[in-house]
Design a protein around this motif. Sequence first.
Motif, mmCIF file in Angstrom:
data_model
loop_
_atom_site.group_PDB
_atom_site.id
_atom_site.type_symbol
_atom_site.label_atom_id
_atom_site.label_comp_id
_atom_site.label_asym_id
_atom_site.label_seq_id
_atom_site.Cartn_x
_atom_site.Cartn_y
_atom_site.Cartn_z
ATOM 1 N N PRO A 197 0.825 -1.215 0.000
ATOM 2 C CA PRO A 197 0.000 0.000 0.000
ATOM 3 C C PRO A 197 0.858 1.263 0.000
ATOM 4 N N ASP A 201 -2.882 5.233 0.258
ATOM 5 C CA ASP A 201 -3.727 4.082 0.596
ATOM 6 C C ASP A 201 -3.870 3.947 2.103
ATOM 7 N N ALA A 205 -7.071 4.127 4.442
ATOM 8 C CA ALA A 205 -7.414 2.886 5.139
ATOM 9 C C ALA A 205 -7.572 3.100 6.640
ATOM 10 N N ARG A 206 -6.736 3.947 7.220
ATOM 11 C CA ARG A 206 -6.832 4.184 8.665
ATOM 12 C C ARG A 206 -8.156 4.827 9.034
ATOM 13 N N SER A 209 -10.826 2.024 8.701
ATOM 14 C CA SER A 209 -10.726 1.014 9.761
ATOM 15 C C SER A 209 -11.388 1.495 11.047
ATOM 16 N N MET A 220 -15.228 -6.325 0.784
ATOM 17 C CA MET A 220 -14.103 -5.510 0.342
ATOM 18 C C MET A 220 -13.948 -5.641 -1.164
ATOM 19 N N VAL A 225 -6.697 0.280 -1.721
ATOM 20 C CA VAL A 225 -7.314 0.749 -0.478
ATOM 21 C C VAL A 225 -8.019 -0.378 0.274
ATOM 22 N N PRO A 226 -8.906 -1.182 -0.377
ATOM 23 C CA PRO A 226 -9.512 -2.288 0.361
ATOM 24 C C PRO A 226 -8.490 -3.238 0.974
ATOM 25 N N ASN A 227 -7.398 -3.527 0.251
ATOM 26 C CA ASN A 227 -6.351 -4.382 0.812
ATOM 27 C C ASN A 227 -5.688 -3.721 2.012
ATOM 28 N N ALA A 228 -5.456 -2.417 1.915
ATOM 29 C CA ALA A 228 -4.847 -1.697 3.032
ATOM 30 C C ALA A 228 -5.775 -1.672 4.246
ATOM 31 N N VAL A 229 -7.079 -1.556 4.000
ATOM 32 C CA VAL A 229 -8.043 -1.587 5.107
ATOM 33 C C VAL A 229 -7.944 -2.912 5.858
ATOM 34 N N GLU A 232 -5.293 -3.139 8.338
ATOM 35 C CA GLU A 232 -5.462 -2.320 9.543
ATOM 36 C C GLU A 232 -6.392 -2.954 10.572
#
Length: 436
Positions: A197, A201, A205-206, A209, A220, A225-229, A232
């Motif tokens: 990410p 991203d 994502a933070r 989350s 997702m 971004v979804p992967n980064a979420v 978290e």
Amino acid sequence: MDVQALYQEKLMTIEEAVGYVKNDSNVILGMSVAMPPGLITGLSRRIESGDLDKIYLYYMHGSQTLQNTLLKEALQEVVCPRPMFMSAFDRHAIPQDHQGWMQFVPATFHQVGRLLTEHIDPECFMVTVSPMDQHGYFSLGTNADYGATVIRKAKRIIVEVNHHMPRTFGECSVHISEIDHIVEHDKPLMSASPAMPSDVDLAIARQISEMIKDGDTLQMGVGGVPNAVLGELTQHQDLGLHTELFSPAMVDLIKSGVINGHRKSVMPYKHVFTLAIGDEAMYRFMDNNPAIVGYPAAWVNHPNVIRKNRNMISVNAALEVDLTGQINAEQINGHPFSGTGGQLDFVRGAYASENGRSVIALHSTAKNQSVSKIVPRIQGGVVTDPRMDTHFIVTEFGAVNMKGLSISQRAKALIELAHPKFRDELRFEAQKLGNI
């Protein structure tokens, strides 16, 4: 029924199997990972020999093999591709002077199975499956999506058995009595590992989350971004999955017990998906795992099913958002980039859920900050999510809940989500349009 004898009776070479494809017929291909490379290559060779005058290809999310064979420029007079969702492989196959060759078919994902079986004539369906078990059942593995619908309604079913395809449960099982022809072709499955990410991203994502609470059920979408979420969420508890896409980032959360489905309303303890794209490790994790269940998109993506999950939260991406809250997630400069997919299905289904939330996430800019993705008016030419359906929009500069906001309030809030270098221009355009 002696299933082994029946298997041998239906087993044939790739050349023999593609010989059953009729001229001027609709050929439906399995999606993405389930797109059968052996059969596709064999069909391409048959066309190159001059044996077919015209075929129509229906599918979602092409593959490298498809790009290199049936989507070759030399076959344009014979092959008419009609994708319902485009990947990079499809986009790269389109010559600049033949934009009309790829005949994109708009369709929201939960309706695709119905469109392919009721509104076109599904003459032939070709798909990759797992090896047959002792009871005579193959598995669609990574791809229930429209495959689980089409495989029971197409006039001719040709399966490509691949030992790399995982055996999954749910509505992925298909009995040999439902199959017309079998070929065997082992090849590693399409692989897609999430990229690291970016700082943007992670900033987005933070924020997302923090919107996700213990006990929520997740969907997702595709992208960084979804992967980064998912990355978290390691400290969350009792999350569930009711998702269109099953991806590698979900595996670690399942293994650690963060995603366990204990509090799900629909199919508790089961990780529900309709398609999966990942790496070899993910496919091994899915294989013979009774907790991972695939069902047709007609069910998984139907808003009336999604809404039954309490505390449902969906996270999807966008290409651009206009100042009224309209979302474009499928076209760039008037040309198809991806497709409608299941985004609107989950935007509507998640918001309709008890305590449900729908999130659209995007970087504020593109092309090295030279282009704003918050725009006065949609530039791509289509609206994926109408403004009345939009719930949360998140960029690296903040998040806004669009529900209940006037046009003026929306414009002002979205300008604050834009990159600072574009905000004055956006205010000027919003005033010209009478939005503020």
